[in-house]
Design a protein around this motif. Structure first.
Motif, short mmCIF file in Angstrom:
data_model
loop_
_atom_site.label_atom_id
_atom_site.label_comp_id
_atom_site.label_asym_id
_atom_site.label_seq_id
_atom_site.Cartn_x
_atom_site.Cartn_y
_atom_site.Cartn_z
N MET A 58 10.32 -16.04 24.81
CA MET A 58 10.45 -17.03 25.89
C MET A 58 10.03 -16.43 27.23
O MET A 58 9.28 -17.02 27.97
CB MET A 58 11.90 -17.52 26.04
CG MET A 58 12.50 -18.04 24.78
SD MET A 58 11.51 -19.42 24.18
CE MET A 58 12.42 -19.90 22.75
N ASN A 69 14.60 -14.27 22.17
CA ASN A 69 14.59 -15.01 23.43
C ASN A 69 13.84 -14.27 24.50
O ASN A 69 12.99 -14.82 25.19
CB ASN A 69 16.02 -15.20 23.94
CG ASN A 69 16.59 -16.48 23.41
OD1 ASN A 69 15.82 -17.36 23.02
ND2 ASN A 69 17.89 -16.59 23.37
N GLU A 101 18.75 -12.78 18.09
CA GLU A 101 18.48 -13.93 18.97
C GLU A 101 18.09 -13.47 20.37
O GLU A 101 17.17 -13.99 20.98
CB GLU A 101 19.73 -14.83 19.11
CG GLU A 101 20.16 -15.56 17.87
CD GLU A 101 20.99 -14.68 16.94
OE1 GLU A 101 20.97 -13.43 17.09
OE2 GLU A 101 21.65 -15.23 16.05
#
Ligand code: XMP
Length: 513
Positions: free
Chosen positions: A268, A264, A260
């Motif tokens: 992102m 991210n 994760e």
């Protein structure tokens, strides 16, 4: 890479060759290490501003010892020969080299007896680091002796006209008190280099190089969660944007929350196109019933390649593969290395298929690890990411001793996360080179509340090391170990005993498998 200005370091096998390169780059001059027998045509193509001949373990008189193409000394390019490098110059140009009565090793006082651009600004008496058996006896014609020591009348020589210098000692080693001044004198005073090499410049140059090389093509890159692949991906992305696809193969054997966090960060924050391939089941199925460490490594390595190829096929029209090979990898494994460089066992998991017909893009192949980190900062990576401890390619599989199962991976992830969290909280994380937990295939008896337990033993491993070739276990304060142990036994179901590994490498290794 094309650099306006570079120093070429020809490697005769010294243990200090990389150190010479570091020193030159510290002076903000770009340099590359090449084999000692790099053909003349290649040298001419490189157009170096100066050439440094490294030291080496051999004796210039031994048959088959590394030699030097004499024409190099006639190119009009300044040359600095260090130790063996000086002896080879002397020998090739008609001087003589003899075996010293005894090896000269350690700090030595020398006296500068002739003015010399290498010694500009330095006092007459200098402390230098010697490490040699042979020494120059008669100097070649046109050469002047520029310094001597009590036991050695020829410590350094120079041909001022041709700008060829030889020094018997090692300026690259810290024990040579003014070694850096001598190197700077050579770079700036003799070779007329400018100190203009830095990471921002490297970034700019490599973006341009990648754009030229890739043209309108598409690039694929495997993102592992490590620093090298991350910096490679960001650099290539900076150069060609959306035409880069990153593949993140999740083998289910990563640290807790690693997948994760990676997604991210790179999707992102950096807007990379990252394909997350959750292949945990495939890996765990392939590992079923396997407890041999080497077999685990092989299975994981092969599986990784199989999945990566499958994903690459899906993208189609691929021409390029970006890899995070860094300079020490190249030196250890390939053509760059000199005659007697140390061979290190390579942990090749994560290596990519040789038969893939893609062109390689390896933008970090000239950088040292700390330079890769600095480039990472330049590209916007956070210090926390860049300072993370290394993590092995086969992941938790080599930290779960015995068979790997989903349940055991989960237990290990939880315990490991507590250990790392406590390290960070206590400010010890950065002092430790690598820390992790290992799940043992033994159960022991414990008591919890009033009940008997029969659960797993977990080992903690934490080492301090400079190069991972040797390592020492880290001496934690007892309070710290107590806190980690209590938390793990209380919070991780399935563990009722924690032990601390107090073995050095060698004879142990860092990982348990
Ligand atoms: P050892 O256990 O050999 O570990 O003392 C030295 C360093 O190498 C890492 N290591 C690996 N890294 N693939 C990797 O990418 C591997 O198969 C592998 N095995 C060990 C280890 O974590 C330590 O940092």
């Amino acid at each position: 890479m094309k650099h306006a200005e570079k120093i070429l370091i020809m490697d005769f096998g010294s243990q200090y060759t990389q150190l010479i390169a570091r020193r030159v780059r510290e002076a903000r001059v770009y340099c590359e290490i090449s084999r000692h027998d790099l053909p003349l045509e290649s040298i001419l193509k490189e157009k170096p501003a100066g050439i440094i001949l490294s030291g080496g373990p051999d004796s210039v008189y031994r048959e088959g010892s590394p030699s030097l193409d004499l024409r190099i000394l006639d190119l009009g390019i300044p040359v600095l020969g260090i130790c063996y490098g000086m002896q080879i110059i002397a020998r090739m140009l008609g001087g003589t080299v003899e075996r010293g009565k005894e090896r000269e090793y350690g700090k030595t006082e020398i006296k500068i007896i002739r003015e010399n651009s290498l010694y500009r600004g330095l006092d007459e008496i200098q402390i230098v680091w010697m490490s040699h058996g042979d020494r120059v006896k008669e100097v070649p014609k046109k050469f002047t002796i520029t310094s001597r020591s009590e036991s050695n009348p020829v410590v350094s020589i120079a041909d001022y006209e041709k700008k060829i210098f030889g020094i018997q000692f090692h300026p690259e080693v810290n024990h040579t008190e003014n070694g850096m001044t001598m190197i700077r004198n050579f770079l700036f005073g003799v070779c007329a280099c400018r100190a203009d090499w830095n990471m921002a410049k490297f970034l700019e140059d490599s973006v341009r190089d990648i754009q030229e090389k890739v043209g309108k093509g598409k690039v694929i890159c495997a993102l592992s969660g490590g620093v090298d692949s991350a910096v490679t991906a960001l650099l290539v992305h900076r150069a060609i944007g959306e035409r880069l696809t990153c593949i993140f193969v999740d083998n289910g054997l990563l640290r807790k929350n690693e997948a994760e966090e990676l997604l991210n960060r790179f999707r992102m924050k950096f807007h990379l196109n990252v394909q997350h391939v959750d292949a945990s089941n495939e890996f765990l199925n392939a590992l079923q019933g396997v407890d041999d460490p080497e077999q685990k490594r092989r299975i994981i390595g092969n599986k990784f390649i199989e999945i990566f190829e499958r994903e690459a096929d899906k993208i189609g029209d691929l021409e390029f593969l970006a890899q995070g090979t860094i300079y020490p990898d190249r030196i250890e494994s390939s053509s760059v290395k000199g005659p007697s460089a140390v061979i290190k066992t390579h942990h090749n998991v994560g290596g990519l298929p040789e038969e893939m017909t893609l062109n390689l893009v390896e933008p970090l192949s000239e950088l040292f690890k700390d330079e890769v980190r600095r480039l990472g900062i330049e590209l916007g990576l956070d210090a926390e990411f860049l300072k993370r401890h290394p993590f092995p390619g086969p992941g938790l599989a080599v930290r779960i001793i015995g068979e790997v199962t989903v349940e055991r991976a989960k237990v290990l992830q939880e315990a490991d996360a507590i250990f790392i969290e406590e390290l960070k909280k206590s400010g010890l994380y950065d002092q430790v080179s690598q820390a992790f937990a290992v799940l043992l295939p033994i159960r022991t008896v414990g008591v919890m509340g009033d009940a008997r337990t029969y659960e797993n033993v977990l080992a903690l491993r934490a080492v301090h090391t400079l190069d991972f070739m040797t390592a020492d276990w880290f001496g934690f304060p007892h309070d710290f170990l107590r806190r980690v142990s209590t938390r793990i036994v209380n919070e991780v179901r399935g563990v009722n005993r924690v032990v601390y590994d107090i073995s050095t490498k060698p004879p142990s290794t860092v990982e348990w498998e």
